[in-house]
Write a protein that holds these residues in place. Structure first.
Motif, PDB file in Angstrom:
ATOM      1  N   VAL A  83       1.134  -0.695   0.169  1.00 29.01           N
ATOM      2  CA  VAL A  83       0.230   0.038  -0.246  1.00 29.01           C
ATOM      3  C   VAL A  83       1.259   1.338  -0.263  1.00 29.01           C
ATOM      4  N   PHE A  84       1.617   1.645   0.693  1.00 31.23           N
ATOM      5  CA  PHE A  84       2.614   2.450   0.863  1.00 31.23           C
ATOM      6  C   PHE A  84       4.065   2.301  -0.493  1.00 31.23           C
ATOM      7  N   ASP A  85       3.947   1.667  -0.662  1.00 34.13           N
ATOM      8  CA  ASP A  85       4.454   1.641  -2.153  1.00 34.13           C
ATOM      9  C   ASP A  85       3.932   1.848  -3.027  1.00 34.13           C
ATOM     10  N   ALA A  86       2.662   1.856  -3.415  1.00 31.33           N
ATOM     11  CA  ALA A  86       1.210   2.227  -4.546  1.00 31.33           C
ATOM     12  C   ALA A  86       1.372   3.617  -4.425  1.00 31.33           C
ATOM     13  N   PHE A  87       0.919   4.045  -3.113  1.00 35.66           N
ATOM     14  CA  PHE A  87       0.790   5.736  -2.786  1.00 35.66           C
ATOM     15  C   PHE A  87       2.294   6.080  -3.280  1.00 35.66           C
ATOM     16  N   PHE A  88       2.988   5.973  -2.657  1.00 42.53           N
ATOM     17  CA  PHE A  88       4.700   6.934  -3.052  1.00 42.53           C
ATOM     18  C   PHE A  88       5.635   6.710  -4.349  1.00 42.53           C
TER      19      PHE A  88
END
Length: 212
Positions: free
Chosen positions: A16-21
């Motif tokens: 999730v964090f990878d996708a957001f950033f």
């Protein structure tokens, strides 16, 4: 030294964090200044230490980063093991970090109450498409079956509810669905206190107009 390291509780949260950033101009979406972040290196999790392990060992997991990164954020779910209050978990991790070399202005802890899924839920077409809901409104459907109270910002059980939509579609993987939502979800509409703490911390550390 690099700007920031983010320790997350598990592989799904990292996805999730990878996708957001990976989103275009994520700094503008968060209303913070741009800073140097390489998701593959600066966002990590330890498969042997999920939420409960992060609670007890975040300071140990982050020790190697003391001399390579200026700041650190720990992110985990509240709903694990002993079900301790989110604020108690947050303060205990902070205390351990500070006792192990992370100055107060270099570290922060975000405990999502109850779980990551509360950040993903919004009544919009992007969420509906990611979970393959074909009705006119996810919120209206869940209200009709008693899972999203009228006036509430999120469903009663965010994780169970999203999993119920995913389960019938065997080809759908949780990480893929969550990543799709993270790439499209509106940051401005997320009022969850833990998310506001996360975003507010970044705004404080990296103010707009201050440069990368």
């Amino acid at each position: 030294m690099r700007d920031l390291v983010i320790l997350v509780a598990d592989g799904t949260m990292k996805a999730v964090f990878d996708a957001f950033f990976d989103r275009d101009r994520w700094d503008l979406r968060l209303q913070c200044g741009a800073f140097d972040l390489w998701p593959q290196e600066d966002i990590f999790h330890d498969p042997l230490h999920t939420d409960g392990g992060v609670h007890k060992s975040a300071h140990q997991l982050l020790r190697p980063y003391l001399n390579t990164h200026i700041r650190a954020i720990v992110v985990l779910d509240q709903q694990f093991g002993g079900e301790l209050p989110a604020e108690q978990v947050r303060l205990e991790i902070l205390q351990n970090l500070r006792a192990n070399g992370w100055a107060e202005d270099r570290c922060s802890v975000v405990v999502i109450d109850p779980e990551l899924e509360i950040w993903l839920w919004q009544d919009n077409a992007n969420v509906a498409q990611a979970i393959r809901f074909t009705g006119p409104s996810v919120r209206q459907h869940l209200q009709q079956v008693g899972k999203w109270p009228v006036g509430a910002a999120k469903p009663l059980d965010p994780k169970e509810t999203i999993q119920e939509f995913i389960k019938p579609h065997r080809a759908l993987k949780t990480k893929v669905v969550y990543s799709r939502i993270a790439r499209t979800v509106s940051v401005a509409r997320c009022t969850d206190p833990a998310f506001q703490l996360f975003a507010g911390t970044l705004r404080g550390w990296f103010p707009q107009g201050a440069g990368a």
